[in-house]
Every structure is written in C-alpha cells, then in structure tokens.
Design an enzyme around this catalytic site. Structure first.
Site, mmCIF file in Angstrom:
data_model
loop_
_atom_site.group_PDB
_atom_site.id
_atom_site.type_symbol
_atom_site.label_atom_id
_atom_site.label_comp_id
_atom_site.label_asym_id
_atom_site.label_seq_id
_atom_site.Cartn_x
_atom_site.Cartn_y
_atom_site.Cartn_z
ATOM 1 N N GLY A 5 19.775 -13.359 38.014
ATOM 2 C CA GLY A 5 20.891 -12.604 38.573
ATOM 3 C C GLY A 5 20.421 -11.453 39.436
ATOM 4 N N SER A 58 21.180 -11.232 43.593
ATOM 5 C CA SER A 58 22.128 -10.935 44.675
ATOM 6 C C SER A 58 23.514 -10.576 44.154
ATOM 7 C CB SER A 58 22.258 -12.149 45.604
ATOM 8 O OG SER A 58 21.069 -12.378 46.287
ATOM 9 N N GLU A 99 8.098 -16.637 42.766
ATOM 10 C CA GLU A 99 9.152 -17.448 43.381
ATOM 11 C C GLU A 99 8.736 -17.975 44.747
ATOM 12 O OE1 GLU A 99 13.027 -15.731 43.268
ATOM 13 O OE2 GLU A 99 13.864 -17.130 44.728
ATOM 14 N N GLU A 132 13.663 -13.141 57.955
ATOM 15 C CA GLU A 132 13.483 -11.793 58.500
ATOM 16 C C GLU A 132 12.830 -10.867 57.472
ATOM 17 O OE1 GLU A 132 16.209 -13.645 58.715
ATOM 18 O OE2 GLU A 132 16.325 -14.010 60.868
#
Lengths: 236, 379
Positions: B131, B133, B248, B366
């Site tokens: 959890g 974003s 990740e 980005e």
C-alpha cells in the site's frame, strides 16, 4: 576487480596517456596479454582485454592496441575486431558521458546550470543507460570468450553497441550545443571514432541478419535454452 | 568514470538442477496456460501453481529454514525466477510476498510477525500487497495522507490507497501511513502490516483498459490494529520503503515479462527473411539486458544497494518491452491477421494495449531517469 587487473588498468592508463608510438605499448608488454604465463606471456583473460581496450577507448588513443593484443591469438578476425570495437566503444561512451556531465554542470543559461533542467537530466540519463548497456555487453562477451565459442555473444554485443553509439553520440552533442561542433573542442575525437566503429566489423544489418538466422535455426524454445546453456558454462 | 560497475554473477553449481526442476514443473503444469497470459506472467495469479512452487521449495528460497524458507543463495533464486518468467508461468499470486514483503519482514519485522506470515508465504499460500500510492501521492510518494492514530491498544487507520496490485487476493497489506500527526513529507511515516480481513477495509476493483483486474483501490475506515502491526521503526517508513523499491526494480521481471511474444514470433514468422533481422536485434537487446540484470542481482546479493543500477535496468527493460510489440507489429506482412487466434496474434494484441503500463508501474520512467541523473551528479 582482481589486484592483477587493477594493476593492469593502472599501467594501461599511464601508458596510453603518455605513449607516442606503438613501440612503448610493445615495451609495456600488451602484445602478450593473452599469451599464457608458461609461454612467457602475461596470462591475462578476456576480461583483462575488455578492461584494457575500454581504457583505450576512454583515453581516446589512436594507437592500434587492439591489433597488438588480438593479432597473436587465434580466432575469426571479424569477431575479434567486433569485440574490440565493443570494448573501445564502452570506454568512449563513458568518456562522452563524463564530458557531457561536466559541461552541463558548468554551463549556465537562464541563470542556472543546464544540469538543473529536467529535460537535460532526462536526456543524459538515457546516455548513461546506453553506455551502461555497452559496458555490460562487453563484459558479457569477454566472459563468453573465456569459455570458448562466443559467436552469439559477440554478435549480440556488437549489435547492441551499434545502437548505443547512434543514440549516445547524438545526446552528447545535443548537451554540448555549438561548442561541441567545433574542431577545437575535444568531443569530436570520441564521437567521430564511435561513429566509425559503428560501421567497422559489422553494421546493424550484418549482425542482425546473422544473429536472427542463428536464433531461428535454434527453433521455438531454442533461444532461451541457448542463452542459458551458454552463460551456465561459467558455473563453478 | 564508469557508467555501470560490473558485478560478476557467480553462477551457482546447482544451476543445472534448478533449471531442470523448473522446466519439469512447467511441462507438467502448462497445458492450461493461455498464450496471452504467458506474456503477462507475473500479473497472472494461479494459487494452485503458487502452492506447487511452495511445495517444491521455490518460494521464500533465500529465507531461513526456521521461517519455512530454504536458506538458498540469492543467485539460485534468480535462476528460478528467470526460468519461470521465460516460460511465462503464472507467478502473480505469491510474487510480491516473495520479492518484497517477506524480505522486508526479515529485515525489519518482529519475531511475532515473521512467525505469523513467513511460513505461509514460503508455502506459496499467503499473499501480500503493497500500500503505497494514494490519490494525491503517486510519483510524489511523500504526499501520503493515510493516517494511523496511536491509541492505548494499537493503531486506528483512516485513508485510502490506490493502484494496489493484487489487493483482491492478498491476505495482508504492508501500508505506508502517517503515524506522526501533523508531520510532513518523508518524516513521520511508518509501515503497518494489516490483515486484509480486518473490519473497516473495503477493496474495490479497478479494471484496466484491456479488461483485466490487476489493481484496486482500498479504503480504510477506523481500521483498528494492535501495536504489533508496526513493522520496523516508528517514523522510519520512508527509509524502509526506499530500500524495498530496489528489490522491486532490480529483478528479471523488468525485461522478461513478455518474452513469450518473441518466442511466438520465432515460431510463427521466423522463416520470413524480412523478420529475421528484427529477431536478431531483439535478441541482442534481451541478451544485453540479461547481463545488466544479472550484474545488478549480484550486487544486491553481495549486500550492496544497487538503487541506480536497478533504475537503469528497469528503465531500459521497460523501453525494450514497449518496443518489442511495436517493432513486431511494424514488420509483419500486411496479410498477417492480428485478430486471428494464433498465439502470436493474441499475444501481440494484448501487449500493444498493456505496454504503456510498463513504464508506469513500480516507478515511472521520469522518476527512474531522475534517480539515474542524481546518481550521475546532476541537479
């Protein structure tokens, strides 16, 4: 990095910065880099060759140190040459990356260094990624050469290097602006060499046709089996 | 300077056995696998397959035996992962627990948390979601607003998470929440491990543009958890999450997730001389990415933090995986029917739709390039 390799790299850097001619390279013993110690050579491996030629590319030496090291050893001359170009390009791409970073950190426009602009940062990040790809490809091909046949890896590494040269030199020039396009500024000795290496020892068409045909000949599930079989040769 | 320090991947002596084991499992299970699913493999959840891998000792491989793990070398785990991904195996159910949540609990969790969750995770039966974003905190994760208020008995959580992959199948969520009232940005954040069946949690599906249900939104309304739900230090959440992101971003899933498409191209169109150069180019890029990914894995296995290398591999891997379907679409003959039932056609159609997500999930292009630029000494 092993202690031997690190000493070798120090020597290579020193000699290539100073050396005016092939004679001093020969005196430093580079012609015997790949010759076994038992035969009076340095007893180096292909990782050592990668490291030395990478430095030659980085230093921008015009001396044919690649020929000096590779001519005495057996092997397909097209493949040996392609491997040499990958190693040289790895160093040269790192050099133009370094030059571009220094330039944008120093040069100011709109009241701040160019490096503060996100558009510039993102563009140099791509150059860094491309340089990283070539450095990894060169190291991977060297490892394969240490285990014998490396036709597959050299084809892949040269093809990937050709791609990176196209993208990388364009970004380095864009970051430098007009000054990088002058004869006076020392960017072009690197970018012009890189572009020549993109043609030499197999352009994209040459290696992509060759590698593509070889992969198809392996069959549907052959590609993954071949990639893993080849890298597993280094299992201890 | 050197743009990418190479860390030699010391291929484990057990590599042949491990590859043979995974290939045997795949050959026994693959009969029902859909071609298009194979090009989406770590997003496809198959609890039975995850449990099978657990039985085979291939989940939680590098965790200690006392928590149900197998004390294996991280590079042995890497071999298993790349084999599963190359085969397009449905590894989505246990993927996050194995990759992130389990390792994070080993590093920061309490003994009680490890004993409660790790054995089930290593069995391929307990799943986790992450959890991070929120509606107002995407790339700018420090904008997290979900709060956990400390009480005498525990924490009370209120807020909302979004884009949470696998929340609908997960047993627990590791949530980044604001535990210090009035704190701002990176300060005052902590990680709480919360069972998904705790009262007050609502999971709502978000269906993606291809009709798939991967991610969700999660609402927390006065969700009460004990003090023991805190993972790591109170207020240490930002640091813990940052370390987790290297796990990740560094794995082989960032360049191998759609390998099936290249396989089908070789199988169905490899005889076309106009297609062969593209196969050569895609192979060269794949092989190079594998060198980079293995070097990064070796650095991580050596106990170093490969944050910049992981960003480089993920950025390049994402660009590669986005280019593959477009390049294949461009090279096929005009009479190739992309609406047909062939494996290539179906996989291509799916990836042309889902490819935009590759450079969004797990850190946008980005953001990654910003990390690389900072590593270069810019900004």
């Amino acid at each position: 990095m092993s202690e031997n390799r690190s000493l070798l790299c120090d020597t290579a850097t020193a000699v290539l910065r100073e050396a005016a001619d092939m004679h001093s390279l020969e005196e430093a013993g580079f012609a015997t880099l790949l010759i076994a110690e038992a035969d009076g050579g340095f007893g180096g491996d292909w990782g050592d060759v990668f490291a030395v030629l990478r430095i030659a590319g980085y230093e921008g030496s015009d001396l044919d140190i690649a020929g000096l090291i590779l001519d005495p050893v057996a092997g397909d001359s097209m493949e040996k040459g392609a491997f040499a170009k990958v190693c040289l390009a790895a160093g040269a791409l790192d050099r133009i990356l370094e030059m571009a970073i220094d330039y944008v950190n120093t040069r100011e426009q709109f009241g701040r260094p160019l490096a503060r602009f996100q558009a510039v940062q993102q563009s140099l990040a791509i150059l860094a990624v491309e340089a990283a790809a070539v450095n990894s490809a060169g190291a991977g091909a060297a490892l394969a050469l240490d285990h014998g046949d490396a036709t597959f890896e050299i084809a892949a590494a040269k093809l990937r290097t050709n791609q990176a040269i196209g993208v990388g030199t364009a970004i380095a020039h864009q970051a430098h602006g007009a000054i990088g396009f002058t004869r006076e500024y020392p960017l072009h000795p690197f970018t012009r060499r890189l572009n020549q290496w993109r043609t030499d020892n197999g352009n994209d068409r040459y290696w992509s046709e060759k590698l593509g045909a070889a992969v198809v000949a392996l069959g549907t599930d052959g590609l993954w089996e071949e990639i893993t079989r080849r890298s597993d040769r280094s299992a201890g | 300077m050197q743009s990418f320090a190479i860390h030699p991947f010391s291929t484990p002596g057990t590599v042949s056995d491990l590859r043979a084991q995974v290939r045997r499992i795949v050959s026994e299970c693959e009969a029902g696998w859909d071609a298009a699913d194979r090009a989406n493999s770590w997003s496809v959840a198959d609890p039975a397959f995850s449990a099978r891998l657990g039985d085979e000792g291939l989940v939680g491989m590098i965790w200690p035996k006392r928590y149900g793990g197998h004390d294996r070398d991280p590079l042995e785990r890497y071999i298993v992962l790349e084999e599963l991904l190359a085969a397009g195996a449905p590894v989505g159910a246990h993927w996050i627990a194995d990759r992130q949540t389990g390792p994070l609990l080993l590093r920061y969790g309490t003994e009680e948390q490890r004993e409660k969750y790790l054995p089930g995770m290593a069995a391929g039966k307990t799943y986790a979601c992450i959890g991070l974003s929120e509606p107002g905190a995407g790339s700018d994760l420090a904008g997290v607003k979900t709060t956990a208020r400390k009480t005498d008995t525990g924490w009370v959580i209120n807020g909302q998470k979004v884009w949470t992959t696998g929340a609908h199948i997960a047993h627990a969520i590791l949530a980044l929440v604001r535990t210090e009232p009035g704190s701002e940005r990176q300060a005052g954040l902590s990680q709480l491990l919360v069972d998904m069946d705790t009262p007050g949690i609502t999971v709502r599906p978000i269906i993606n543009l291809a009709g798939q249900h991967d991610f969700n939104e999660i609402f927390f309304e006065d969700v009460e958890v004990p003090h023991g739900a805190l993972v790591g230090g109170e207020g240490n959440g930002w640091k813990q999450v940052t370390a987790e992101l290297a796990l990740e971003r560094s794995g082989p899933e960032r360049y191998l997730s759609s390998f099936a498409l290249l396989r089908y191209l070789i199988a169905e169109q490899g005889g076309d001389p106009a297609v062969q150069p593209l196969i050569g180019r895609l192979t060269a890029e794949l092989w190079t990415l594998r060198q980079m990914s293995m070097s990064t894995a070796a650095k991580l296995a050596g106990g170093e933090d490969p944050a910049v290398e992981a960003a480089i591999v993920k950025d390049l891997g994402n660009s590669y995986e986005q280019d593959v379907p477009l390049a294949i679409q461009a090279v096929l003959t005009a009479d190739f029917d992309t609406r047909s039932d062939s494996d290539l056609a179906r996989t291509l159609s799916l990836l042309l739709q889902t490819a935009p997500s590759f450079s969004l999930r797990g850190g946008t292009r980005e953001i990654l390039r910003g990390i690389i630029a900072r590593g270069l000494g810019l900004r």
